[in-house]
Design a protein around this motif. Sequence first.
Motif, short mmCIF file in Angstrom:
data_model
loop_
_atom_site.label_atom_id
_atom_site.label_comp_id
_atom_site.label_asym_id
_atom_site.label_seq_id
_atom_site.Cartn_x
_atom_site.Cartn_y
_atom_site.Cartn_z
N ALA A 26 0.84 -1.20 0.00
CA ALA A 26 0.00 0.00 0.00
C ALA A 26 0.87 1.25 0.00
O ALA A 26 1.98 1.24 0.55
CB ALA A 26 -0.91 0.02 1.23
N ASP A 27 0.38 2.30 -0.62
CA ASP A 27 0.96 3.64 -0.48
C ASP A 27 2.44 3.68 -0.86
O ASP A 27 3.32 3.92 -0.04
CB ASP A 27 0.76 4.13 0.96
CG ASP A 27 -0.72 4.23 1.31
OD1 ASP A 27 -1.38 5.13 0.79
OD2 ASP A 27 -1.21 3.38 2.07
N VAL A 135 -10.20 -5.74 -1.51
CA VAL A 135 -9.13 -4.74 -1.49
C VAL A 135 -9.69 -3.37 -1.84
O VAL A 135 -10.57 -3.24 -2.69
CB VAL A 135 -7.98 -5.10 -2.47
CG1 VAL A 135 -7.39 -6.46 -2.13
CG2 VAL A 135 -8.46 -5.10 -3.92
N LEU A 136 -9.22 -2.36 -1.15
CA LEU A 136 -9.52 -0.97 -1.48
C LEU A 136 -8.48 -0.09 -0.82
O LEU A 136 -7.73 -0.56 0.05
CB LEU A 136 -10.92 -0.56 -1.05
CG LEU A 136 -11.20 -0.34 0.44
CD1 LEU A 136 -12.42 0.59 0.59
CD2 LEU A 136 -11.49 -1.66 1.14
N HIS A 137 -8.44 1.18 -1.24
CA HIS A 137 -7.47 2.08 -0.62
C HIS A 137 -7.87 2.42 0.80
O HIS A 137 -7.04 2.34 1.72
CB HIS A 137 -7.32 3.35 -1.46
CG HIS A 137 -6.32 4.31 -0.91
ND1 HIS A 137 -5.03 3.95 -0.60
CD2 HIS A 137 -6.43 5.63 -0.59
CE1 HIS A 137 -4.38 5.01 -0.12
NE2 HIS A 137 -5.21 6.03 -0.10
N GLY A 138 -9.12 2.82 1.01
CA GLY A 138 -9.58 3.13 2.35
C GLY A 138 -10.02 4.58 2.53
O GLY A 138 -10.43 4.95 3.63
N GLY A 155 -5.24 0.43 2.71
CA GLY A 155 -4.06 1.25 2.98
C GLY A 155 -4.51 2.58 3.56
O GLY A 155 -5.32 2.62 4.47
N HIS A 156 -4.00 3.67 3.03
CA HIS A 156 -4.43 5.04 3.32
C HIS A 156 -3.99 5.57 4.68
O HIS A 156 -3.60 6.72 4.79
CB HIS A 156 -5.96 5.12 3.19
CG HIS A 156 -6.51 6.52 3.18
ND1 HIS A 156 -5.99 7.54 2.41
CD2 HIS A 156 -7.57 7.07 3.85
CE1 HIS A 156 -6.68 8.63 2.59
NE2 HIS A 156 -7.65 8.39 3.46
N GLU A 157 -4.05 4.75 5.72
CA GLU A 157 -3.75 5.23 7.07
C GLU A 157 -2.27 5.38 7.36
O GLU A 157 -1.87 6.17 8.22
CB GLU A 157 -4.35 4.28 8.13
CG GLU A 157 -5.86 4.24 8.17
CD GLU A 157 -6.48 5.54 8.67
OE1 GLU A 157 -5.76 6.38 9.24
OE2 GLU A 157 -7.68 5.71 8.45
#
Length: 254
Positions: A26-27, A135-138, A155-157
């Motif tokens: 992620a990210d 799955v997703l970014h968030g 992810g995102h956080e």
Amino acid sequence: MTAVEPLPGEPAAVADFGGERALVVADVHCGIETALRYERGVELASNADSRRERLLSLLDRSRADRLVVLGDLGHRIGDPRGDEREELETLVDAVTARVPLTLAKGNHDGGVAAAFGDRVEVTPGDGARFGDVGVLHGHTWPSEAVLSAETVCVGHEHPAVKLTDSVGGSRVEQAWLRGSLDSAAFAEGLGVDVSELEWNDPELVVFPAFNDRSGGTWVNVEGQGFLAPFLPEALVDGEAYLLDGTRLGDYRRV
């Protein structure tokens, strides 16, 4: 193996997509050094080459059939250009020469999706389901299809924990956040009745950022706000884990 298994010492996991083995990160935030220079006046040499080589090494180590990025493959919210565009071009070419690349579209990926959509599979902003894994970014509420999975990856956080020793010294380390979810919170957020959700009591897995220059949410520090619209309210019993696998327990009490 379990549906989503972190790779020890890395902000990455291997996921079972039902007949396909995926490396999930992620990210990545390609081109972040350019943004830090112009937005904050911070001069850092680019880590583009090391980011790419690290990803390729993890593909080899995991023997994955696919790379999945949980959003924010690029850093610039608009069309990527300059050093960021160059880094993305080189990375996408290197990865797709080996395996397919799926991007769960994040809030920084509008321009990336438009520029690389012919070479990268891009999911909608509310995510997609592959086998028993969603799955997703968030940055948005997940779709009902994602919530019907047994494991939901976001992810995102950029989760991290602040650790303090007995003499007052402290350090911040990247962390995983895992726990079960509250169906009622998602039903309310999606504007549906809870009975309408196909609910398999999913586990949420919040991924640490692949790019360690992108900052993060200190999940165990009071007053640190979460970024996802469903956190922390929808997380019933989240626990934090260090990248080396150390279980820290309830993230609020670390």
